[in-house]
Enzyme design. Structure first.
Site, PDB file in Angstrom:
ATOM      1  N   MET A  34       1.986  -5.190  28.079  1.00  0.00           N
ATOM      2  CA  MET A  34       1.546  -4.927  26.880  1.00  0.00           C
ATOM      3  C   MET A  34       1.718  -3.268  26.359  1.00  0.00           C
ATOM      4  O   MET A  34       1.406  -3.022  25.213  1.00  0.00           O
ATOM      5  CB  MET A  34       0.156  -5.067  25.653  1.00  0.00           C
ATOM      6  CG  MET A  34       0.132  -6.804  26.641  1.00  0.00           C
ATOM      7  SD  MET A  34      -0.707  -7.213  25.335  1.00  0.00           S
ATOM      8  CE  MET A  34      -2.506  -6.769  24.994  1.00  0.00           C
ATOM      9  N   LEU A  37       0.794   2.842  28.157  1.00  0.00           N
ATOM     10  CA  LEU A  37       0.650   2.602  29.609  1.00  0.00           C
ATOM     11  C   LEU A  37      -0.068   4.433  29.862  1.00  0.00           C
ATOM     12  O   LEU A  37      -0.177   5.584  29.029  1.00  0.00           O
ATOM     13  CB  LEU A  37       1.428   2.837  29.926  1.00  0.00           C
ATOM     14  CG  LEU A  37       2.887   2.184  30.025  1.00  0.00           C
ATOM     15  CD1 LEU A  37       4.775   2.102  30.821  1.00  0.00           C
ATOM     16  CD2 LEU A  37       2.306   0.402  30.778  1.00  0.00           C
ATOM     17  N   HIS A  38      -1.223   4.267  30.514  1.00  0.00           N
ATOM     18  CA  HIS A  38      -2.294   4.584  31.580  1.00  0.00           C
ATOM     19  C   HIS A  38      -1.726   4.693  32.869  1.00  0.00           C
ATOM     20  O   HIS A  38      -1.140   3.776  33.056  1.00  0.00           O
ATOM     21  CB  HIS A  38      -3.291   4.718  31.365  1.00  0.00           C
ATOM     22  CG  HIS A  38      -4.169   3.504  30.954  1.00  0.00           C
ATOM     23  ND1 HIS A  38      -4.058   2.926  31.958  1.00  0.00           N
ATOM     24  CD2 HIS A  38      -4.020   2.170  30.338  1.00  0.00           C
ATOM     25  CE1 HIS A  38      -4.831   1.427  32.265  1.00  0.00           C
ATOM     26  NE2 HIS A  38      -4.780   0.829  30.922  1.00  0.00           N
ATOM     27  N   HIS A  41      -1.507   1.323  35.101  1.00  0.00           N
ATOM     28  CA  HIS A  41      -0.675   0.603  34.663  1.00  0.00           C
ATOM     29  C   HIS A  41       0.125   1.722  35.966  1.00  0.00           C
ATOM     30  O   HIS A  41       0.844   0.654  36.667  1.00  0.00           O
ATOM     31  CB  HIS A  41      -0.185   0.816  33.265  1.00  0.00           C
ATOM     32  CG  HIS A  41      -0.847   0.468  32.641  1.00  0.00           C
ATOM     33  ND1 HIS A  41      -0.822   0.737  32.060  1.00  0.00           N
ATOM     34  CD2 HIS A  41      -0.717  -1.653  32.567  1.00  0.00           C
ATOM     35  CE1 HIS A  41      -1.678  -0.105  30.536  1.00  0.00           C
ATOM     36  NE2 HIS A  41      -1.155  -1.485  30.875  1.00  0.00           N
ATOM     37  N   GLN A  65      -2.165 -14.187  22.521  1.00  0.00           N
ATOM     38  CA  GLN A  65      -3.099 -13.673  23.446  1.00  0.00           C
ATOM     39  C   GLN A  65      -4.673 -13.317  21.519  1.00  0.00           C
ATOM     40  O   GLN A  65      -5.359 -12.661  22.369  1.00  0.00           O
ATOM     41  CB  GLN A  65      -2.580 -13.111  24.241  1.00  0.00           C
ATOM     42  CG  GLN A  65      -2.061 -11.436  24.652  1.00  0.00           C
ATOM     43  CD  GLN A  65      -2.193 -11.391  25.586  1.00  0.00           C
ATOM     44  OE1 GLN A  65      -0.964 -11.770  26.066  1.00  0.00           O
ATOM     45  NE2 GLN A  65      -3.260 -10.664  26.437  1.00  0.00           N
ATOM     46  N   GLU A 152      -6.951  -5.693  38.178  1.00  0.00           N
ATOM     47  CA  GLU A 152      -8.540  -6.613  38.662  1.00  0.00           C
ATOM     48  C   GLU A 152      -8.712  -6.142  37.984  1.00  0.00           C
ATOM     49  O   GLU A 152     -10.848  -6.876  37.618  1.00  0.00           O
ATOM     50  CB  GLU A 152      -9.135  -6.091  39.802  1.00  0.00           C
ATOM     51  CG  GLU A 152      -8.132  -6.770  40.782  1.00  0.00           C
ATOM     52  CD  GLU A 152      -8.451  -6.474  42.344  1.00  0.00           C
ATOM     53  OE1 GLU A 152     -10.273  -5.411  42.991  1.00  0.00           O
ATOM     54  OE2 GLU A 152      -9.134  -7.349  43.677  1.00  0.00           O
ATOM     55  N   LYS A 153      -8.625  -5.089  36.232  1.00  0.00           N
ATOM     56  CA  LYS A 153      -9.883  -5.089  35.228  1.00  0.00           C
ATOM     57  C   LYS A 153     -10.334  -5.612  34.824  1.00  0.00           C
ATOM     58  O   LYS A 153     -10.540  -6.385  34.107  1.00  0.00           O
ATOM     59  CB  LYS A 153      -9.308  -3.568  34.125  1.00  0.00           C
ATOM     60  CG  LYS A 153     -10.722  -3.459  33.705  1.00  0.00           C
ATOM     61  CD  LYS A 153     -10.312  -2.387  32.708  1.00  0.00           C
ATOM     62  CE  LYS A 153      -9.921  -2.723  32.019  1.00  0.00           C
ATOM     63  NZ  LYS A 153      -9.551  -3.995  30.500  1.00  0.00           N
ATOM     64  N   ASP A 154      -8.815  -6.814  34.842  1.00  0.00           N
ATOM     65  CA  ASP A 154      -8.550  -7.970  33.890  1.00  0.00           C
ATOM     66  C   ASP A 154      -8.715  -9.236  34.810  1.00  0.00           C
ATOM     67  O   ASP A 154      -8.180  -9.964  35.284  1.00  0.00           O
ATOM     68  CB  ASP A 154      -7.311  -8.422  32.838  1.00  0.00           C
ATOM     69  CG  ASP A 154      -7.180  -7.407  31.767  1.00  0.00           C
ATOM     70  OD1 ASP A 154      -8.236  -7.359  30.923  1.00  0.00           O
ATOM     71  OD2 ASP A 154      -6.966  -6.550  32.056  1.00  0.00           O
TER      72      ASP A 154
HETATM   73  O1  PAF Z   1      -3.616  -7.592  30.758  1.00  0.00           O
HETATM   74  C1  PAF Z   1      -2.354  -7.988  29.937  1.00  0.00           C
HETATM   75  O2  PAF Z   1      -1.617  -6.906  29.606  1.00  0.00           O
HETATM   76  C2  PAF Z   1      -1.763  -8.908  29.444  1.00  0.00           C
HETATM   77  O3  PAF Z   1      -2.464 -10.018  29.231  1.00  0.00           O
HETATM   78  C3  PAF Z   1      -0.820  -9.509  30.185  1.00  0.00           C
HETATM   79  C4  PAF Z   1      -0.974 -10.304  30.925  1.00  0.00           C
HETATM   80  C5  PAF Z   1       1.040  -8.650  30.012  1.00  0.00           C
HETATM   81  C6  PAF Z   1       0.234 -10.637  29.720  1.00  0.00           C
HETATM   82  O4  PAF Z   1       0.461  -9.825  27.957  1.00  0.00           O
END
Ligand code: PAF
Length: 283
Positions: A34, A37-38, A41, A65, A152-154
């Site tokens: 999204m 960026l850090h 990413h 989302q 893996e943070k998410d």
């Molecule tokens: O993890 C994210 O940044 C977002 O949930 C993703 C996977 C890019 C979907 O919008």
């Protein structure tokens, strides 16, 4: 040498670029983001470059989302800086669509993930994972990569993506990448930039408390008791609310009630209006 990535705004252009690469026998990696960026990413982009001949990064703040009252409006949008960063890690193309490109007039489709999407963040952010899944399905079927990489943070998001790509027969390899952390252990996140200097000091308490759960459960403590202690510690450190601290199975995300088996501890807590998440593997 820095090679600025091509900026692509439409699915048609993206498909055309990918098919040219495919005709040349090249493989493709996709890293959905999204933006804002850090280094976390950028580590995903570097990993992507080891997995395929071409790397596409997507940058799209996906309205589907975010729930009502969440941070969709204030989510940082830093396209120029992001593209400059992508140039340093060998990304070939940045797919940066407008909202209307992804959700045109008349759009009416939803994706719903059962079970895995109902717990942890799913229980606290209704609709979040359905909205995430919707855009990831669209990104995967637009770019048709060989491999797609997620941090893996998410971790719950990663497991959900593994589930729906298998369920929907989307022919892509899903790869997770380890969490990148600050020197004191705070997990890197685009939302860290919302924190005041004082909140930044407090924020590390989430990672510290979860690591203590990991260590306690590893040495045989009861997962529920260790999680309850972590919730207290996080509040004590100055967080305003704890959404959850839970030890769960790394694949099914079911609650783990006994020590001595592979698991993962997950936590989410709020500092002012900022919600932070983190997790650690318990091997
Ligand atoms: O993890 C994210 O940044 C977002 O949930 C993703 C996977 C890019 C979907 O919008």
């Amino acid at each position: 040498m820095l090679n600025r990535p091509d900026i692509i705004r439409t699915v048609t252009e993206l498909r055309a670029m990918v098919s040219t690469w495919r005709r040349d026998g090249q493989s493709i990696a996709l890293v959905p983001t999204m933006g804002a960026l850090h280094d976390g990413h950028l580590s995903l982009m570097r990993l992507a470059a080891t997995q395929a001949d071409r790397v596409v990064a997507s940058i799209f703040v996906n309205p589907a989302q975010f729930g009502p009252g969440e941070d969709f409006e204030r989510y940082p949008r830093t396209e120029a800086e992001d593209v400059a960063k992508l140039a340093t890690v060998g990304v070939d193309a940045a797919f940066v669509p407008h909202v209307r490109e992804m959700y045109p007039e008349g759009f009416a489709t939803r994706v719903h993930i059962e079970r895995l999407g109902d717990v942890l963040c799913g229980a606290h952010r209704p609709g979040h994972f359905d909205g995430m899944a919707l855009i990831v399905v669209k990104l995967l079927t637009s770019a048709l990569p060989d491999v797609a990489i997620f941090g893996e943070k998410d971790y719950q998001q990663l497991q959900i993506i593994r589930r729906f790509t298998a369920d929907l027969n989307i022919p892509v390899r899903i790869m997770g990448a380890p969490i990148e952390r600050e020197a004191d252990g705070l997990a890197l996140s685009s939302r860290n930039r919302y924190l005041s200097p004082e909140q930044r000091q407090t924020a590390v308490a989430l990672s510290v408390a979860l690591r203590m759960v990991r260590d306690a459960v590893r040495s045989g403590d009861d997962p529920a008791a260790a999680s309850a202690k972590a919730r207290e510690d996080i509040l004590q450190a100055g967080f305003d609310a704890v959404d959850y601290v839970e030890v769960r199975d790394p694949w099914s995300l079911e609650l783990v009630t006994e020590p001595g088996r592979p698991a993962r501890v997950f936590g989410a807590a709020r500092l002012g209006s900022t919600r932070l998440i983190d997790n650690w593997a318990i091997e």
